[in-house]
Write a protein that holds these residues in place. Structure first.
Motif, PDB file in Angstrom:
ATOM      1  N   ALA A 514       0.852  -1.190   0.000  1.00  0.00           N
ATOM      2  CA  ALA A 514       0.000   0.000   0.000  1.00  0.00           C
ATOM      3  C   ALA A 514       0.884   1.235   0.000  1.00  0.00           C
ATOM      4  O   ALA A 514       1.786   1.349   0.833  1.00  0.00           O
ATOM      5  CB  ALA A 514      -0.923   0.008   1.216  1.00  0.00           C
ATOM      6  N   PRO A 515       0.656   2.183  -0.922  1.00  0.00           N
ATOM      7  CA  PRO A 515       1.505   3.381  -0.986  1.00  0.00           C
ATOM      8  C   PRO A 515       1.104   4.413   0.055  1.00  0.00           C
ATOM      9  O   PRO A 515      -0.040   4.454   0.507  1.00  0.00           O
ATOM     10  CB  PRO A 515       1.250   3.908  -2.395  1.00  0.00           C
ATOM     11  N   ARG A 516       2.046   5.259   0.416  1.00  0.00           N
ATOM     12  CA  ARG A 516       1.757   6.467   1.180  1.00  0.00           C
ATOM     13  C   ARG A 516       1.532   7.580   0.166  1.00  0.00           C
ATOM     14  O   ARG A 516       2.350   7.788  -0.727  1.00  0.00           O
ATOM     15  CB  ARG A 516       2.947   6.817   2.082  1.00  0.00           C
ATOM     16  N   THR A 517       0.437   8.321   0.290  1.00  0.00           N
ATOM     17  CA  THR A 517       0.108   9.324  -0.728  1.00  0.00           C
ATOM     18  C   THR A 517       0.316  10.753  -0.270  1.00  0.00           C
ATOM     19  O   THR A 517       0.051  11.681  -1.027  1.00  0.00           O
ATOM     20  CB  THR A 517      -1.356   9.162  -1.179  1.00  0.00           C
ATOM     21  N   ASP A 518       0.790  10.962   0.972  1.00  0.00           N
ATOM     22  CA  ASP A 518       1.062  12.337   1.378  1.00  0.00           C
ATOM     23  C   ASP A 518       2.259  12.863   0.599  1.00  0.00           C
ATOM     24  O   ASP A 518       3.176  12.100   0.243  1.00  0.00           O
ATOM     25  CB  ASP A 518       1.327  12.415   2.883  1.00  0.00           C
ATOM     26  N   PRO A 519       2.288  14.169   0.268  1.00  0.00           N
ATOM     27  CA  PRO A 519       3.350  14.721  -0.588  1.00  0.00           C
ATOM     28  C   PRO A 519       4.759  14.456  -0.064  1.00  0.00           C
ATOM     29  O   PRO A 519       5.669  14.162  -0.834  1.00  0.00           O
ATOM     30  CB  PRO A 519       3.041  16.221  -0.616  1.00  0.00           C
ATOM     31  N   ASN A 520       4.957  14.528   1.252  1.00  0.00           N
ATOM     32  CA  ASN A 520       6.289  14.327   1.807  1.00  0.00           C
ATOM     33  C   ASN A 520       6.799  12.914   1.524  1.00  0.00           C
ATOM     34  O   ASN A 520       7.967  12.704   1.183  1.00  0.00           O
ATOM     35  CB  ASN A 520       6.256  14.591   3.311  1.00  0.00           C
ATOM     36  N   SER A 521       5.915  11.932   1.659  1.00  0.00           N
ATOM     37  CA  SER A 521       6.310  10.545   1.408  1.00  0.00           C
ATOM     38  C   SER A 521       6.585  10.308  -0.072  1.00  0.00           C
ATOM     39  O   SER A 521       7.469   9.516  -0.428  1.00  0.00           O
ATOM     40  CB  SER A 521       5.216   9.591   1.900  1.00  0.00           C
ATOM     41  N   LEU A 522       5.830  10.968  -0.934  1.00  0.00           N
ATOM     42  CA  LEU A 522       6.079  10.827  -2.370  1.00  0.00           C
ATOM     43  C   LEU A 522       7.459  11.362  -2.744  1.00  0.00           C
ATOM     44  O   LEU A 522       8.174  10.771  -3.558  1.00  0.00           O
ATOM     45  CB  LEU A 522       4.995  11.565  -3.155  1.00  0.00           C
ATOM     46  N   ILE A 523       7.832  12.492  -2.137  1.00  0.00           N
ATOM     47  CA  ILE A 523       9.161  13.045  -2.402  1.00  0.00           C
ATOM     48  C   ILE A 523      10.237  12.109  -1.859  1.00  0.00           C
ATOM     49  O   ILE A 523      11.247  11.838  -2.525  1.00  0.00           O
ATOM     50  CB  ILE A 523       9.313  14.438  -1.777  1.00  0.00           C
ATOM     51  N   ALA A 524      10.021  11.602  -0.647  1.00  0.00           N
ATOM     52  CA  ALA A 524      11.004  10.699  -0.044  1.00  0.00           C
ATOM     53  C   ALA A 524      11.203   9.462  -0.916  1.00  0.00           C
ATOM     54  O   ALA A 524      12.341   9.000  -1.096  1.00  0.00           O
ATOM     55  CB  ALA A 524      10.548  10.304   1.356  1.00  0.00           C
ATOM     56  N   HIS A 525      10.114   8.923  -1.448  1.00  0.00           N
ATOM     57  CA  HIS A 525      10.231   7.754  -2.332  1.00  0.00           C
ATOM     58  C   HIS A 525      11.094   8.078  -3.544  1.00  0.00           C
ATOM     59  O   HIS A 525      11.972   7.285  -3.928  1.00  0.00           O
ATOM     60  CB  HIS A 525       8.837   7.306  -2.765  1.00  0.00           C
ATOM     61  N   GLU A 526      10.880   9.237  -4.132  1.00  0.00           N
ATOM     62  CA  GLU A 526      11.679   9.627  -5.295  1.00  0.00           C
ATOM     63  C   GLU A 526      13.153   9.800  -4.921  1.00  0.00           C
ATOM     64  O   GLU A 526      14.046   9.403  -5.664  1.00  0.00           O
ATOM     65  CB  GLU A 526      11.119  10.921  -5.878  1.00  0.00           C
ATOM     66  N   GLN A 527      13.417  10.368  -3.748  1.00  0.00           N
ATOM     67  CA  GLN A 527      14.798  10.540  -3.294  1.00  0.00           C
ATOM     68  C   GLN A 527      15.460   9.187  -3.051  1.00  0.00           C
ATOM     69  O   GLN A 527      16.645   9.003  -3.368  1.00  0.00           O
ATOM     70  CB  GLN A 527      14.831  11.386  -2.030  1.00  0.00           C
ATOM     71  N   LEU A 528      14.707   8.248  -2.502  1.00  0.00           N
ATOM     72  CA  LEU A 528      15.276   6.922  -2.248  1.00  0.00           C
ATOM     73  C   LEU A 528      15.507   6.169  -3.553  1.00  0.00           C
ATOM     74  O   LEU A 528      16.467   5.395  -3.667  1.00  0.00           O
ATOM     75  CB  LEU A 528      14.362   6.139  -1.306  1.00  0.00           C
ATOM     76  N   LEU A 529      14.645   6.391  -4.537  1.00  0.00           N
ATOM     77  CA  LEU A 529      14.905   5.804  -5.857  1.00  0.00           C
ATOM     78  C   LEU A 529      16.218   6.337  -6.427  1.00  0.00           C
ATOM     79  O   LEU A 529      17.018   5.580  -7.000  1.00  0.00           O
ATOM     80  CB  LEU A 529      13.751   6.114  -6.808  1.00  0.00           C
TER      81      LEU A 529
END
Length: 747
Positions: A514-529
């Motif tokens: 299940a994804p986290r959809t809050d903006p901060n988590s979306l940015i963190a996911h991109e940074q971790l990628l």
């Protein structure tokens, strides 16, 4: 025969009179057509007693404006087709024929602007006057009033949060000219359970929801979910973050074509007659309509009217920038891919040009006077972009010191070179001086606008009230929304204004991604990628906030301990705060371990699934969390089959000691998942708490959940012998990627 001749003699005078009348009538008709230069209205009047609006084509209206201005010929705009003979220029060597921009901080009398007072009282009014007279047109002094009505209100759900949707109509008083009716359409959506007035993002677009017992209004909400793994729509991100949003329909204000200039709000004010050269164009009309929408929001006690933003993409990006520039009540703006007429410099010879906006396809966006700058032959000679008294950098400067975010994508994905990303960046850099003058932070770019080069794609300049980011998507601002929301939250000191939505009756299983959809988590996911592609990673740490804080830049004391403990082993931290097992699963399945090939994975997960209270069905909770961690183990083994997994037992927590029996039972199950070889269990709980689960002094923070430095040292001391066994002693150099932090942390 004699009789016939006599009859002809008598008839000739009458025939002569008839022929003469026909000739005079024809001449009169030719004269009327010549004088009008355009077709006359179908009828001179109607039953209302008002003459009907002119019913011209765009070409006819365009020609009328050329005639008013004394323009005989316009230069054709360049073609977007690179194979066409008149294709647009895309070579930087030819891009700046007018390199010197109008000085944004020099008055027309030549004096420099050195204070905020001079800016507000003298220079800013000069710039606004030039834009209104020559570029965008003037709003008439007397525009009819707008009366707003809520035509429908209903409860709904957006991103699992209850919301209230209101369909509004702003009726413009047309008593002065009843033949044209204008009703502004706006959709307002806000959290239903907000504890305080909410910030709202107004967007140029179209929204719709079905009215009870009636057909839906004839326009639809944009932002359907994208491809798997893509960001949620902006609407969901906003509601999740505690914002409201509004869609305002530009087509309900003014048509997006030249034929509509004698209708809509422009036609209503002009009573169906054509524009004068300095009358407003469609962009200014749309901006005016957005301001009327803000008028309504200021009356709604559920809305924080001091924190209303405006957004648009492409032509609506132009309108959003214009709205922000001229209505100082708007607090922030997201300008998406706006190009010529928006953030792009007019003086740039790159992609779309001034001549494209003066042609019959786009001239309606601008004031009639703007056509002069595409003139090849006219009574005044000829003019070009270099003759404009203002340029795009000054439009951006008019937004200062408020929050201004300029967004673009990449040509490879459809945000065409035609838009001139470089020219828009130059304009943004050239606007910096005004933001600094007014006490705001700028992009932080020291170079002159003429030499400033585009930052790398996905590199945001987001430290100031003036911001820039070029995402890696197409003709949209979608990939930048998560950055925009986080950036805005930081400057507005925004916190979610609604109570958290109640937990669903049937929670998601812990072993289902299940994804986290809050903006901060979306940015963190991109940074971790991005992190997976940098450096070398031999030890991969995965988990929630307990893992994340250890190797994060926003916890410098803990990061120092991390480096001291693991330097030379190429360790990288991939934890993210508040994640449950299902969220970690989603991140793993969406690229955060792809291609990494670590030798060791350290996993600590599950405490967020346990929560602070003991559920009635304790056995079910134990089984659910165990299944979630087991699913993570399977995902790790599939993505990194050669890695040894160090499965760390869930730490004790005393924020609610009643959960300790559940944690102990889960940890007992984890011991059964470990085989002692490829999966090794590491349980340090006896060094963190006594037999009853009571924490030892100093090992945890005051929240009694997250380890303090002493607690992390316990974990490190237990890990080091295993790491030495598997990897050997640490090397003298470390090649791990740089640590990351919380994107939402204050700068």
């Amino acid at each position: 025969m004699v009789i016939l001749r006599e009859r002809l003699r008598l008839a000739l005078p009458a025939l002569f009179v008839i022929v003469l009348l026909v000739v005079l009538l024809a001449a009169n008709l030719r004269g009327q057509q010549s004088t009008a230069s355009m077709p006359a209205p179908v009828s001179a009047a109607n039953s209302s007693g008002f003459p009907p609006p002119m019913n011209w084509t765009a070409d006819e209206d365009h020609q009328n404006m050329m005639d008013q201005l004394g323009i005989n010929a316009l230069r054709p705009g360049p073609s977007g087709n690179e194979n066409a003979p008149n294709h647009a220029n895309y070579h930087e060597s030819k891009a700046n024929p007018f390199p010197d921009l109008p000085d944004v901080l020099t008055l027309k009398n030549g004096k420099k602007v050195t204070s905020a007072q001079v800016w507000w009282t003298q220079r800013r009014p000069e710039i606004v006057e030039d834009f209104e007279r020559e570029v965008i047109g003037r709003v008439p002094k007397k525009v009819p009033n707008v009366t707003w009505t809520v035509v429908n209100s209903e409860n709904a759900v957006v991103a699992s949060h209850p919301v209230i949707k209101q369909q509004l109509v702003g009726h413009i008083d047309n008593s002065s000219y009843p033949l044209i009716s204008v009703d502004i359409q706006m959709l307002l959506v806000r959290p239903a359970d907000a504890a305080a007035p909410v910030s709202v993002m107004m967007m140029f677009g179209r929204g719709d929801f079905a009215r009870a017992g009636a057909a839906p209004l004839p326009f639809a909400i944009p932002g359907a979910p994208g491809s798997p793994g893509s960001d949620p729509p902006a609407t969901e991100q906003l509601i999740t973050d505690g914002w409201g949003y509004a869609y305002i329909n530009p087509a309900s204000i003014q048509a997006d074509n030249g034929a509509g200039l004698t209708k809509g709000i422009i036609g209503l004010v002009n009573k169906g007659k054509p524009r004068k050269p300095d009358d407003w164009g469609a962009l200014r009309a749309w901006a005016w309509g957005a301001s009327r929408g803000l008028d309504y929001l200021e009356t709604d006690k559920a809305v924080d009217a001091k924190h209303v933003g405006i957004e648009g993409v492409s032509r609506y990006g132009k309108a959003a920038l214009l709205t922000m520039a001229l209505d100082r009540r708007f607090a922030l703006v997201l300008v998406g891919s706006s190009g010529e007429g928006g953030a792009k410099l007019h003086r740039r010879n790159f992609g779309e040009a001034v001549e494209n906006l003066t042609g019959s396809g786009e001239y309606h966006w601008m004031a009639g006077n703007f056509l002069k700058y595409g003139a090849a032959e006219a009574t005044f000679g000829s003019k070009n972009a270099g003759d404009l008294p203002v340029d795009a950098h000054e439009l951006i400067a008019l937004c200062a010191p408020r929050l201004t975010f300029i967004s673009y994508g990449v040509p490879e994905k459809g945000d065409a070179k035609w838009l001139d990303q470089q020219g828009s960046y130059m304009a943004t850099v050239a606007a910096e001086r005004v933001f600094r003058l007014l006490g705001a932070r700028d992009l932080g770019v020291a170079e002159d606008y003429y030499t400033a080069k585009l930052p790398p794609i996905k590199t945001g300049l987001l430290d100031g009230e003036l911001a820039w980011r070029q995402h890696d998507g197409g003709h949209t601002d979608g990939p930048n929304w998560k950055y925009f929301i986080t950036w805005a939250d930081r400057f507005l000191h925004h916190k979610a204004a609604f109570a958290p939505a109640p937990a669903p009756v049937v929670p998601l299983p812990a072993d289902q991604p299940a994804p986290r959809t809050d903006p901060n988590s979306l940015i963190a996911h991109e940074q971790l990628l991005d992190k997976t592609k940098k450096g070398r990673i031999d030890i991969y740490f995965e988990g929630d906030s307990i893992t994340r804080r250890w190797g994060a830049t926003d916890y410098p004391e803990l990061l120092a301990n991390w480096k001291q403990s693991f330097f030379g082993w190429n360790a990288a931290d991939f934890g993210w705060g508040a994640d449950k097992t299902e969220n970690i699963l989603w991140r793993l399945e969406n690229g955060e371990l792809d291609g990494v090939n670590p030798k060791i994975v350290v996993l600590l997960a599950g405490t967020n699934n346990v929560g602070r209270t003991v559920p009635a069905a304790g056995d079910a909770k134990v089984a659910d969390v165990t299944n979630g961690i087991q699913a993570i183990l399977r995902a790790l083994q599939a993505k990194a089959p050669d890695a040894t997994i160090i499965l760390t037992a869930i730490f004790p927590r005393n924020d609610n000691p009643a959960v300790m029996p559940i944690i102990d039972r889960i940890n007992e199950n984890l011991s059964k998942l470990a085989d002692g070889k490829k999966i090794r269990l590491l349980n340090v709980n006896d060094k963190l708490a006594d037999r009853d689960g009571k924490l030892f002094d100093g090992v945890m923070n005051p929240d009694k959940l997250h380890p303090a430095l002493k607690g992390y040292q316990v974990w490190a001391d237990a890990l080091k012998p295993i790491l030495t066994e598997l990897l050997g002693p640490p090397a003298k150099e470390d090649h791990a990627p740089p640590p990351t932090g919380d994107p939402g942390a204050a700068h």
